[in-house]
Motif scaffolding. Structure first.
Motif, PDB file in Angstrom:
ATOM      1  N   GLU A   1     -13.251 -40.635  -8.216  1.00 55.57           N
ATOM      2  CA  GLU A   1     -14.066 -39.547  -7.673  1.00 55.57           C
ATOM      3  C   GLU A   1     -13.247 -38.252  -7.774  1.00 55.57           C
ATOM      4  OE1 GLU A   1     -14.947 -40.590  -3.690  1.00 55.57           O
ATOM      5  OE2 GLU A   1     -15.876 -42.511  -4.233  1.00 55.57           O
ATOM      6  N   VAL A   2     -13.750 -37.314  -8.555  1.00 56.55           N
ATOM      7  CA  VAL A   2     -13.021 -36.078  -8.842  1.00 56.55           C
ATOM      8  C   VAL A   2     -13.738 -34.910  -8.179  1.00 56.55           C
ATOM      9  CG1 VAL A   2     -12.103 -34.576 -10.647  1.00 56.55           C
ATOM     10  CG2 VAL A   2     -12.314 -37.043 -11.060  1.00 56.55           C
ATOM     11  N   HIS A   3     -12.983 -34.135  -7.394  1.00 54.45           N
ATOM     12  CA  HIS A   3     -13.545 -32.994  -6.680  1.00 54.45           C
ATOM     13  C   HIS A   3     -12.993 -31.709  -7.290  1.00 54.45           C
ATOM     14  CE1 HIS A   3     -15.200 -35.586  -3.501  1.00 54.45           C
ATOM     15  NE2 HIS A   3     -14.113 -36.321  -3.717  1.00 54.45           N
ATOM     16  N   LEU A   4     -13.903 -30.818  -7.692  1.00 55.42           N
ATOM     17  CA  LEU A   4     -13.527 -29.570  -8.315  1.00 55.42           C
ATOM     18  C   LEU A   4     -13.601 -28.423  -7.304  1.00 55.42           C
ATOM     19  CD1 LEU A   4     -15.403 -29.865 -11.745  1.00 55.42           C
ATOM     20  CD2 LEU A   4     -13.251 -30.922 -11.003  1.00 55.42           C
ATOM     21  N   GLU A   5     -12.839 -27.360  -7.602  1.00 52.54           N
ATOM     22  CA  GLU A   5     -12.765 -26.231  -6.689  1.00 52.54           C
ATOM     23  C   GLU A   5     -14.104 -25.523  -6.528  1.00 52.54           C
ATOM     24  OE1 GLU A   5      -9.113 -23.241  -5.951  1.00 52.54           O
ATOM     25  OE2 GLU A   5     -10.117 -22.945  -7.863  1.00 52.54           O
ATOM     26  N   ASP A   6     -14.970 -25.613  -7.540  1.00 54.60           N
ATOM     27  CA  ASP A   6     -16.265 -24.958  -7.448  1.00 54.60           C
ATOM     28  C   ASP A   6     -17.304 -25.780  -6.691  1.00 54.60           C
ATOM     29  OD1 ASP A   6     -16.963 -26.981  -9.182  1.00 54.60           O
ATOM     30  OD2 ASP A   6     -17.455 -25.667 -10.872  1.00 54.60           O
ATOM     31  N   GLY A   7     -16.872 -26.908  -6.109  1.00 52.86           N
ATOM     32  CA  GLY A   7     -17.771 -27.749  -5.323  1.00 52.86           C
ATOM     33  C   GLY A   7     -18.368 -28.905  -6.088  1.00 52.86           C
ATOM     34  N   THR A   8     -18.179 -28.945  -7.399  1.00 48.62           N
ATOM     35  CA  THR A   8     -18.709 -30.046  -8.208  1.00 48.62           C
ATOM     36  C   THR A   8     -17.940 -31.334  -7.919  1.00 48.62           C
ATOM     37  OG1 THR A   8     -19.278 -28.495  -9.973  1.00 48.62           O
ATOM     38  CG2 THR A   8     -19.169 -30.828 -10.562  1.00 48.62           C
ATOM     39  N   ALA A   9     -18.667 -32.440  -7.878  1.00 48.80           N
ATOM     40  CA  ALA A   9     -18.052 -33.763  -7.744  1.00 48.80           C
ATOM     41  C   ALA A   9     -18.446 -34.602  -8.953  1.00 48.80           C
ATOM     42  CB  ALA A   9     -18.487 -34.440  -6.456  1.00 48.80           C
ATOM     43  N   LEU A  10     -17.462 -35.261  -9.570  1.00 53.89           N
ATOM     44  CA  LEU A  10     -17.700 -36.093 -10.738  1.00 53.89           C
ATOM     45  C   LEU A  10     -17.148 -37.486 -10.495  1.00 53.89           C
ATOM     46  CD1 LEU A  10     -16.419 -33.595 -13.476  1.00 53.89           C
ATOM     47  CD2 LEU A  10     -18.802 -34.025 -12.885  1.00 53.89           C
ATOM     48  N   THR A  11     -17.758 -38.479 -11.107  1.00 54.13           N
ATOM     49  CA  THR A  11     -17.226 -39.831 -11.087  1.00 54.13           C
ATOM     50  C   THR A  11     -16.933 -40.237 -12.522  1.00 54.13           C
ATOM     51  OG1 THR A  11     -18.536 -40.403  -9.131  1.00 54.13           O
ATOM     52  CG2 THR A  11     -17.630 -42.222 -10.415  1.00 54.13           C
ATOM     53  N   VAL A  12     -15.674 -40.582 -12.776  1.00 54.51           N
ATOM     54  CA  VAL A  12     -15.245 -40.902 -14.137  1.00 54.51           C
ATOM     55  C   VAL A  12     -14.453 -42.197 -14.122  1.00 54.51           C
ATOM     56  CG1 VAL A  12     -15.196 -38.482 -14.829  1.00 54.51           C
ATOM     57  CG2 VAL A  12     -13.119 -39.541 -13.917  1.00 54.51           C
ATOM     58  N   ASP A  13     -14.196 -42.721 -15.322  1.00 53.97           N
ATOM     59  CA  ASP A  13     -13.467 -43.983 -15.424  1.00 53.97           C
ATOM     60  C   ASP A  13     -11.952 -43.810 -15.432  1.00 53.97           C
ATOM     61  OD1 ASP A  13     -15.776 -45.745 -15.663  1.00 53.97           O
ATOM     62  OD2 ASP A  13     -16.089 -44.785 -17.605  1.00 53.97           O
ATOM     63  N   ALA A  14     -11.474 -42.675 -15.884  1.00 49.56           N
ATOM     64  CA  ALA A  14     -10.022 -42.443 -15.918  1.00 49.56           C
ATOM     65  C   ALA A  14      -9.747 -40.946 -15.893  1.00 49.56           C
ATOM     66  CB  ALA A  14      -9.396 -43.076 -17.165  1.00 49.56           C
ATOM     67  N   VAL A  15      -8.551 -40.608 -15.382  1.00 47.44           N
ATOM     68  CA  VAL A  15      -8.147 -39.210 -15.244  1.00 47.44           C
ATOM     69  C   VAL A  15      -6.778 -39.038 -15.896  1.00 47.44           C
ATOM     70  CG1 VAL A  15      -7.501 -37.389 -13.612  1.00 47.44           C
ATOM     71  CG2 VAL A  15      -9.456 -38.875 -13.115  1.00 47.44           C
TER      72      VAL A  15
ATOM     73  N   VAL B   1       1.227 -49.416 -10.050  1.00 45.80           N
ATOM     74  CA  VAL B   1       0.749 -48.557 -11.130  1.00 45.80           C
ATOM     75  C   VAL B   1      -0.755 -48.398 -11.018  1.00 45.80           C
ATOM     76  CG1 VAL B   1       0.510 -48.323 -13.633  1.00 45.80           C
ATOM     77  CG2 VAL B   1       2.636 -49.222 -12.656  1.00 45.80           C
ATOM     78  N   HIS B   2      -1.221 -47.163 -11.092  1.00 50.18           N
ATOM     79  CA  HIS B   2      -2.662 -46.936 -11.052  1.00 50.18           C
ATOM     80  C   HIS B   2      -3.220 -47.126 -12.462  1.00 50.18           C
ATOM     81  CE1 HIS B   2      -6.601 -45.398 -10.203  1.00 50.18           C
ATOM     82  NE2 HIS B   2      -6.282 -45.144  -8.943  1.00 50.18           N
ATOM     83  N   PRO B   3      -4.155 -48.058 -12.652  1.00 50.78           N
ATOM     84  CA  PRO B   3      -4.621 -48.377 -14.006  1.00 50.78           C
ATOM     85  C   PRO B   3      -5.527 -47.309 -14.614  1.00 50.78           C
ATOM     86  CG  PRO B   3      -5.881 -49.619 -12.397  1.00 50.78           C
ATOM     87  CD  PRO B   3      -4.791 -48.906 -11.629  1.00 50.78           C
ATOM     88  N   ARG B   4      -5.969 -46.332 -13.825  1.00 49.49           N
ATOM     89  CA  ARG B   4      -6.941 -45.353 -14.323  1.00 49.49           C
ATOM     90  C   ARG B   4      -6.438 -43.908 -14.236  1.00 49.49           C
ATOM     91  NH1 ARG B   4     -12.330 -47.357 -14.657  1.00 49.49           N
ATOM     92  NH2 ARG B   4     -12.486 -49.560 -14.049  1.00 49.49           N
ATOM     93  N   ARG B   5      -5.169 -43.727 -13.948  1.00 50.88           N
ATOM     94  CA  ARG B   5      -4.613 -42.374 -13.868  1.00 50.88           C
ATOM     95  C   ARG B   5      -3.393 -42.266 -14.766  1.00 50.88           C
ATOM     96  NH1 ARG B   5      -4.711 -41.589  -7.274  1.00 50.88           N
ATOM     97  NH2 ARG B   5      -6.979 -41.750  -7.033  1.00 50.88           N
TER      98      ARG B   5
END
Length: 645
Positions: free
Chosen positions: A164-178, A568-572
């Protein structure tokens, strides 16, 4: 299964990984959504953005910079080679010149017409190359890859599974890896900087903390660095070179050619800079000639020469082989290109040299008997610390000694009669790649990984990544004009409560200099725990990133982030200069050398494509996410945004 990925940062490293993602995705039918988040323009990012002072140059020749793979790159999957910076500029010179002329960018117009292979171009012009490379990579994305660019910042990432990725402009995204690829995030002031600031405020003094010189506004800020005022400068690396440029030429001074070299004509707006550092001299000048024949590399720092299978210590196990590799390249070139300055058969010298360990007294005896002139011998300590053990009775003596050193260095590094220096440069590049590979493979012990980014990277930068010779010639002219005064090595700067000023003295003289202004001419100390980046702060607070003693992010061999508990985080993933063991990973590569820059990008791209995706429930739409479509690649460096596809 579709895959969604998010990159924090849009600089050259993200560009490089995206290129390899594109290459591998083109061989499958898997749908991939790629989100790139950065408030700065994609491709260049913050550090290489176009809106920088045109006097600030890149630190490599135009022909020695590439951001896309070339024919030497040994990578998995298809490779689409790209041009060097110079090749791109040569191809687009007319279009760029016309654009700069039409938009009133006179400095860039003059520059692009004058660029040759050996030119050190401005960062503003280099930024255009990066933007073009980004456009080209995006234009060639396969139909299964869609790009979403967000001109904002990531403030937090949560989740053990999907992220779950939170952006400064208020957008929230859900992705598989960062992928964390922020480049050089700012840091909050540490105890040293806080103490200096408090002292300055208490006594009405001026203090410039470590920072990116292009962001400090020192060209026009005459309150902080007043004309004619004495300024202590701690640091003589590339940040210092930028500082000098901005407060001299940037304030209206100019250079002209005189019978003895460059002459500086002050504008009257310059401060008077008293500068010193640990070494007491600036980085070594860039070499400006081509080596006729590269030495055989690697020869001594090879996998077979490294002891055992366990962790290696950089200083005890690796450094002796590095030193011998450098010396071996030096003497190989001396005996090959300048045999008249030797007294022993080249093959005999080589046989005896190869049999002796670095540090063996017999090696010194061999060199003394075979190489009569001291200036032809490889003296690693003198190369690294040229002022060690030297003492001058006064400030003028130190100033002259450093000035003479800089003048001699500029002359020697431009003289093919000392082509051994160019051979050492290539050997150091080879060793740098090998050491980085050992760090990435987990072969170095924990303290050694710290030192890869510390003294080892510092030595490499000092010897092989110094300023263009023109900048050092300008420094000499500024010294002759009284704008710059050299203080010497092992500089110690201290607050003087009684005198209400800063004082500085070096290990090379009893002289003490005082001033009401201090500049810490260095980049901020990269520490994850003191980062001003909100994402890194949140991850640090929750123990979801860990740092080594040098403050850099710990990753596993696949570049995945390691938590404080060792898991270890498998998605970061983490890439770039804030990642431990990368030796301040470069933003570019040198062409023709199968650069590790591209191989790391390739490994990260493959690791990302191995992340478990999600069922493809929306094969055709964009799920409400705003899409910035790729710009089309063309023969001209287009700045247009193409319609959404």
């Amino acid at each position: 299964m579709s895959l969604s990925l998010l990159f924090v940062g849009a600089g050259p490293r993200t560009l490089g990984v995206l290129d390899r993602l594109s290459a591998h995705a083109s061989t499958t039918d898997r749908r991939v959504d790629v989100h790139v988040v950065d408030p700065h323009p994609a491709g260049a990012g913050r550090i290489w953005r176009a809106d920088q002072h045109p006097l600030l140059w890149m630190n490599s020749r135009a022909a020695d910079v590439t951001v896309l793979p070339d024919a030497s790159s040994r990578l998995e999957g298809p490779v689409r080679p790209g041009p060097t910076l110079y090749a791109w500029l040569a191809e687009h010179r007319a279009a760029l010149a016309a654009e700069f002329a039409a938009t009133g960018q006179d400095a860039l117009h003059r520059e692009v017409l004058a660029v040759r292979e050996g030119t050190f171009v401005s960062r503003a012009l280099g930024s255009r190359y990066l933007s073009w490379a980004w456009d080209t990579v995006v234009a060639h994305l396969p139909a299964t890859v869609r790009l979403h660019v967000h001109r904002t910042r990531v403030v937090d990432v949560r989740g053990t599974g999907r992220q779950e990725v939170h952006l400064e402009d208020g957008t929230a995204l859900t992705v598989d890896a960062v992928v964390l690829a922020q480049g050089h995030p700012d840091v909050v002031p540490g105890p040293r900087e806080t103490g200096a600031r408090e002292f300055a405020d208490r006594h009405g003094l001026r203090y410039v903390a470590p920072g990116y010189t292009s962001d400090l506004g020192l060209t026009e800020d005459e309150d902080t660095l007043p004309p004619g005022g004495d300024v202590l400068v701690a640091g003589m690396g590339l940040a210092f070179v930028d500082l000098v440029v901005l407060v001299a030429q940037g304030r209206g001074g100019r250079f002209s050619e005189g019978p003895g070299g460059l002459v500086y004509h002050p504008s009257g707006r310059e401060p008077r800079l008293h500068v010193g550092s640990r070494r007491g001299v600036p980085y070594r000048s860039k070499i400006t000639y081509e080596l006729g024949e590269r030495p055989p590399l690697p020869r001594f720092l090879t996998p077979g020469a490294l002891p055992g299978e366990g962790p290696l210590n950089l200083r005890a196990d690796v450094w002796p082989l590095v030193a011998k590799e450098l010396a071996g390249a030096h003497y190989h070139e001396l005996f090959r290109a300048h045999p008249d300055r030797t007294t022993l058969d080249a093959a005999e010298f080589d046989r005896r040299f190869a049999a002796l360990a670095w540090g063996d007294a017999g090696l010194d005896d061999l060199v003394a008997s075979a190489v009569p002139r001291p200036e032809d011998r490889f003296d690693l300590h003198r190369l690294d610390r040229p002022l060690d053990g030297w003492w001058g009775p006064g400030a003028d003596d130190v100033h002259r000694r450093v000035r003479d050193h800089v003048a001699a260095d500029v002359a020697r590094r431009a003289d093919p009669a000392f082509s051994m220096d160019a051979a050492v440069f290539h050997a150091l590049l080879s060793c740098y790649v090998t050491v980085a590979g050992l760090a990435h493979a987990g072969r170095l012990d924990r303290q050694s990984v710290v030192e890869v980014d510390g003294w080892w990277h510092g030595l490499f930068s000092y010897v092989a990544s110094g300023p263009p010779p023109r900048r050092l010639a300008e420094l000499l002219a500024l010294a002759d004009a009284g704008v710059v005064r050299f203080l010497g090595g092992d500089l110690r700067v201290a607050p003087d409560e009684v005198g209400r000023c800063w004082t500085a003295r070096s290990a090379n003289s009893p002289a003490v200099v005082s001033a009401r202004t201090l500049v810490d001419a260095r980049l901020p100390e990269a520490r994850v725990t003191t980062s001003a980046d909100p994402l890194l702060r949140h991850l640090t607070t929750r123990g979801e990133v860990s740092e080594l003693g040098n403050g850099r992010l710990v990753v596993d061999p696949l570049q995945r982030l390691v938590h404080t508990d060792g898991s270890v985080h498998p998605r970061r993933f983490g890439v770039g200069p804030w990642v431990a063991g990368g030796g301040w990973a470069a933003a570019f590569a040198r062409p023709g050398l199968d650069a590790g820059f591209f191989r790391l990008n390739d490994r990260v791209a493959l690791a990302l494509l191995d992340v478990e995706g999600t069922p493809d429930a929306d094969p055709g739409g964009t799920a409400g996410i705003s899409v910035v479509a790729p710009r089309a690649a063309s023969s001209a460096p287009s700045r247009r945004t193409e319609p959404v596809r």
